[in-house]
Design a protein around this motif. Structure first.
Motif, PDB file in Angstrom:
ATOM      1  N   SER A   1     -22.624  25.107   9.555  1.00 22.69           N
ATOM      2  CA  SER A   1     -23.069  26.510   9.701  1.00 22.69           C
ATOM      3  C   SER A   1     -23.213  26.914  11.163  1.00 22.69           C
ATOM      4  CB  SER A   1     -24.394  26.729   8.952  1.00 22.69           C
ATOM      5  OG  SER A   1     -24.239  26.442   7.578  1.00 22.69           O
ATOM      6  N   LEU A   2     -22.280  26.454  12.001  1.00 26.37           N
ATOM      7  CA  LEU A   2     -22.328  26.754  13.428  1.00 26.37           C
ATOM      8  C   LEU A   2     -21.317  27.807  13.870  1.00 26.37           C
ATOM      9  CD1 LEU A   2     -22.685  23.079  14.741  1.00 26.37           C
ATOM     10  CD2 LEU A   2     -24.490  24.817  14.582  1.00 26.37           C
ATOM     11  N   LEU A   3     -20.408  28.188  12.992  1.00 30.66           N
ATOM     12  CA  LEU A   3     -19.385  29.162  13.390  1.00 30.66           C
ATOM     13  C   LEU A   3     -20.011  30.534  13.644  1.00 30.66           C
ATOM     14  CD1 LEU A   3     -16.305  28.473  11.064  1.00 30.66           C
ATOM     15  CD2 LEU A   3     -16.425  28.223  13.551  1.00 30.66           C
ATOM     16  N   PRO A   4     -19.681  31.166  14.772  1.00 25.45           N
ATOM     17  CA  PRO A   4     -20.212  32.510  15.043  1.00 25.45           C
ATOM     18  C   PRO A   4     -19.489  33.558  14.196  1.00 25.45           C
ATOM     19  CG  PRO A   4     -18.728  31.867  16.798  1.00 25.45           C
ATOM     20  CD  PRO A   4     -18.840  30.671  15.887  1.00 25.45           C
ATOM     21  N   ALA A   5     -20.203  34.592  13.796  1.00 20.76           N
ATOM     22  CA  ALA A   5     -19.599  35.655  12.996  1.00 20.76           C
ATOM     23  C   ALA A   5     -18.707  36.556  13.838  1.00 20.76           C
ATOM     24  CB  ALA A   5     -20.685  36.487  12.318  1.00 20.76           C
ATOM     25  N   THR A   6     -18.955  36.613  15.155  1.00 17.73           N
ATOM     26  CA  THR A   6     -18.173  37.453  16.070  1.00 17.73           C
ATOM     27  C   THR A   6     -17.305  36.567  16.953  1.00 17.73           C
ATOM     28  OG1 THR A   6     -19.930  39.107  16.110  1.00 17.73           O
ATOM     29  CG2 THR A   6     -18.312  39.197  17.889  1.00 17.73           C
ATOM     30  N   GLU A   7     -16.078  37.022  17.213  1.00 21.33           N
ATOM     31  CA  GLU A   7     -15.165  36.214  18.028  1.00 21.33           C
ATOM     32  C   GLU A   7     -15.857  35.830  19.345  1.00 21.33           C
ATOM     33  OE1 GLU A   7     -13.579  37.055  21.027  1.00 21.33           O
ATOM     34  OE2 GLU A   7     -14.318  39.106  21.209  1.00 21.33           O
ATOM     35  N   PRO A   8     -15.707  34.575  19.775  1.00 19.20           N
ATOM     36  CA  PRO A   8     -16.450  34.089  20.942  1.00 19.20           C
ATOM     37  C   PRO A   8     -15.765  34.305  22.282  1.00 19.20           C
ATOM     38  CG  PRO A   8     -15.301  32.258  19.915  1.00 19.20           C
ATOM     39  CD  PRO A   8     -15.003  33.479  19.071  1.00 19.20           C
ATOM     40  N   TYR A   9     -14.505  34.744  22.267  1.00 24.92           N
ATOM     41  CA  TYR A   9     -13.714  34.706  23.498  1.00 24.92           C
ATOM     42  C   TYR A   9     -14.132  35.767  24.514  1.00 24.92           C
ATOM     43  CZ  TYR A   9     -11.064  31.315  20.913  1.00 24.92           C
ATOM     44  OH  TYR A   9     -10.726  30.195  20.205  1.00 24.92           O
ATOM     45  N   SER A  10     -14.560  36.916  24.041  1.00 26.40           N
ATOM     46  CA  SER A  10     -15.037  37.935  24.980  1.00 26.40           C
ATOM     47  C   SER A  10     -16.229  37.413  25.758  1.00 26.40           C
ATOM     48  CB  SER A  10     -15.401  39.213  24.227  1.00 26.40           C
ATOM     49  OG  SER A  10     -14.263  39.784  23.614  1.00 26.40           O
TER      50      SER A  10
END
Length: 772
Positions: free
Chosen positions: A554-563
């Motif tokens: 359950s560590l995946l972020p809901a918003t893309e991390p690249y920005s």
């Protein structure tokens, strides 16, 4: 595994909701492009020099403001929107609406503004706007624009300035008319604060600035058919638009010999029956002519009627008795139509054409440009018992002789479209002509000897030269003068503004809209991309799948991390949010992580055209934010490279440009060793499968095990630096095998992944990303 779930309308709406592209349209009424160049207008000059510019665009006559603004704002010509003057008497804006209406239907959340000095734009044309503001001065237009930009959040802002046209009416339109040039300079000053306010908008907004006009003008005004009145300009400046000067698309041809007429000479077609068009048959007549500085009366170029009266049944293309111009006449014995062209008394070759749609309009053209139209639905049968002739009327005895040259006579049994006439006005006929099946007569009149003139149409009648009523050899002249015509199918036009705006906003041009223009900048549209990509860190050769330890923890972020990592997205990318419940999926379709998909220029792969964050499944499929469907990405249409990046793996790019089409899926299987990649060893091949090189913890495009800026030390530093056996959970760059733990030593540690990437044997080796 992916599925395609969304309809086109939903996808367009989703793309627009992520909108960072915005548009400012500046319309300067009655501003000639050559006068803009002559004026001291630094703000407009800066826009011109920084992006696309054309000072040789065209509009259709009649060159009235009502016609021009209607074409510009609907994207269709007057044949559809119906406006042919400033009365708007027959407007068809329900069927052919203002482009704001199309935008608001696609995405009601868009904020659309129209601010005009000339009130009929808003009172009659504009629909679908959030604001329609009419003001009394050009300065008020600029002030209102600054207010909207400072206090609102416009997505498309249209401004119309009117005072340049006022100056033209008072003093004339021209490059040497001081009051006219001064009015352009005033508008340029007024635009300074507007453009500066755009620059002060939030940094994530990318503005396209379009500048154009509704018509040109001459020293007599506007509303007519002269080339100066028809010529317009367009400037387009914004991110991704390279500096480029676009000229008119012209065709130049030179015939080796030409047929010259004089008193007593004419050409008669052997049979007139194929060219008697009755009361319903559509037709087109074209010819090329070269005339001296003056002539007597109104001799005929091509005709089949008794020219003693224009009411007589039949048609002629002839000269006029004054003004050095030409005309087209058609009659049915009761009614007649006469349409006059521009001067041809210059000793140069000109292309003349007329198209007759019997239920609609007759149209005349000169050198590829539409000049005039007239309703011809009242014209009845034009059939008669006379000849079809060149250099004479149908009686062969008309009292005035032609003293000029005629060539390349073409007759069609259809009313050719405007762009088709223009596109082929200066070209040699071939089977590539879209209406070649409708050609019923074609006499090149270039044989150079004798008096018999071949008809290139199979089994169609030839023609014979006559002198004093008897067959005889023609008079031939060696020709060195070129025919130069404008090809509107390649020349920028006023109808191009709406497709250009849609292209920048990444809206596909729906064929149902039947827009008449085309984009002047690269076209962006949602394209379906079928891409697969394995990450080497979590890849398991035994199962043929990637591990999904980060998701399971359950560590995946809901918003893309690249920005957040400093990646600068292009086009409409950035800030993507995964749909609810996506990370609950298990098995082969479980989500492993976020990736960035890039489109890069086919001619300069260093240039990123578009990018967006997507999700990658355990089986390598890159999927949209719903976790299942194939990505539909806003992309520039054409042939370009595709690249995939990950936050701690080296990215890879296709070796060859791929075809990006709105109508087809673009395929890019990076996991297949047969898929060509850019560079050398861009990915690792193991067990017949290709995976991305893991270990770029510093995100510098290289994987290093030792030395300054290496990728191994950040792992040790992250866990504290003193106790190498510590492990720390989290969504971290240092978690190279992506199991949800940062680990420096022991089984399944992250450090060994770096050593394997650089080769294992030589710890000082460096693995560089192969994306330029």
């Amino acid at each position: 595994m992916r599925s395609s779930l969304f309809s086109l309308c939903c996808l367009l709406s989703c793309a627009l909701q992520a909108q960072k592209h915005k548009v400012l349209i500046i319309g300067i009424d009655g501003c000639r492009g050559d006068a803009l160049v002559a004026a001291n207008a630094p703000h407009l000059d800066s826009l011109a020099n920084s992006g696309f510019r054309t000072f040789a665009a065209n509009t259709h006559p009649p060159t009235w403001s009502g016609t021009g603004w209607s074409t510009m704002l609907t994207g269709v010509w007057e044949q559809k929107h119906g406006v042919v003057d400033n009365s708007f008497a027959n407007q068809q804006f329900t069927a052919w609406p203002h482009f704001f209406s199309r935008l608001s239907n696609l995405n009601p959340s868009l904020n659309l503004h129209s601010i005009a000095h000339w009130a009929p734009i808003n009172t009659t044309i504009t629909t679908g706007a959030d604001q329609e503001l009419n003001v009394a001065t050009d300065q008020a237009v600029a002030d209102a624009a600054v207010s909207v930009l400072q206090n609102g959040d416009p997505d498309v802002l249209f401004l119309q300035f009117d005072d340049v046209d006022h100056a033209g009416h008072l003093s004339g339109y021209g490059t040497t008319v001081a009051p006219y040039l001064a009015s352009i300079e005033v508008v340029d000053q007024q635009l300074g604060p507007v453009l500066n306010t755009v620059k002060q908008r939030p940094s994530n907004e990318q503005w396209l600035v379009l500048v154009t006009t509704d018509h040109g003008g001459n020293l007599s005004g506007h509303g007519g058919i002269t080339f100066e009145e028809q010529r317009t300009f367009t400037l387009a400046s914004g991110p991704g638009i390279d500096p480029y000067l676009r000229l008119a698309d012209r065709d130049t041809s030179v015939a080796a010999t030409s047929l010259t007429f004089a008193t007593g000479r004419h050409v008669r077609v052997a049979s007139a029956s194929p060219y008697q068009f009755g009361s319903a048959q559509d037709f087109t007549v074209e010819c090329r002519v070269k005339m001296p500085a003056s002539w007597s009366a109104d001799p005929v170029f091509v005709g089949n009627k008794n020219w003693n009266s224009g009411v007589n049944p039949g048609f002629v293309l002839s000269t006029n008795t004054s003004g050095g111009t030409w005309k087209f006449n058609i009659g049915d014995g009761v009614d007649r139509i006469d349409l006059t062209g521009l001067p041809i008394n210059d000793g140069q070759w000109h292309h003349l054409a007329v198209t007759c749609d019997r239920n609609s309009e007759a149209r005349i053209f000169q050198d590829g440009l539409l000049l005039r139209t007239a309703n011809m639905s009242a014209i009845g049968s034009i059939t008669n018992a006379l000849q079809l002739c060149f250099g004479q009327d149908g009686t062969t005895t008309y009292g005035t002789a032609l003293t000029g040259s005629v060539a390349e006579v073409r007759i069609w049994n259809s009313a050719l479209p405007i762009e088709t006439v223009s596109a082929w006005s200066g070209k040699t006929l071939s089977s590539a002509h879209p209406n070649s099946a409708d050609l019923i007569g074609h006499w090149a009149l270039n044989e150079g000897l004798g008096g018999t003139h071949a008809n290139s149409v199979l089994a169609a009648p030839s023609a014979q030269h006559y002198v004093a009523g008897s067959p005889a050899a023609a008079s031939w002249t060696a020709n060195t003068l070129p025919l130069i015509t404008t090809d509107l199918s390649g020349t920028p036009t006023q109808a191009d503004m709406v497709p250009t705006v849609f292209a920048y906003l990444c809206i596909a041009n729906d064929p149902a809209w039947q827009l008449d223009g085309r984009s002047l900048i690269p076209v962006c549209a949602p394209v379906e991309v079928d891409a697969s990509f394995f990450l080497g860190g979590p890849y398991d050769a035994n199962s043929g799948l990637m591990a999904d330890g980060i998701r399971a923890a359950s560590l995946l972020p809901a918003t893309e991390p690249y920005s957040g990592l400093g990646y600068d997205h292009s086009m409409l990318g950035g800030g993507e949010v995964a749909a609810g419940g996506v990370f609950a999926q298990t098995g082969a379709n479980a989500i492993v992580d976020w990736v960035v998909v890039e489109q890069r220029s086919g001619t300069d792969p260093r240039r990123v055209l578009a990018s967006k964050g997507y999700l990658v499944q355990r089986d390598g499929d890159i999927v949209d934010l719903d976790g299942a469907s194939m990505p539909r990405m806003p992309l520039i249409l054409g042939t370009h490279h595709l690249a995939v990046h990950h936050r701690n793996h080296l990215g890879a790019m296709s070796a060859q440009p791929l075809n990006f089409s709105f109508a087809a899926t673009t395929m890019a299987n990076f996991t297949d060793p047969a898929f060509p990649l850019f560079g050398t060893e861009a990915m690792r091949t193991q067990g017949g499968v290709r995976t991305a090189w893991p270990g770029d913890t510093t995100r510098d495009g290289e994987v290093k095990y030792t030395g300054g800026g290496n990728d191994r030390d950040p792992i040790l530093s992250f866990i504290g630096g003193l106790i190498p056996t510590l492990t720390i959970p989290g969504y971290q760059l240092q978690d190279i095998n992506m199991d949800g733990l940062v680990k420096y030593t022991g089984a399944a540690n992250d450090r060994d992944q770096i050593l394997l990437t650089i080769g294992g044997a030589v710890p000082t080796a460096v693995r560089a990303e192969q994306v330029p």
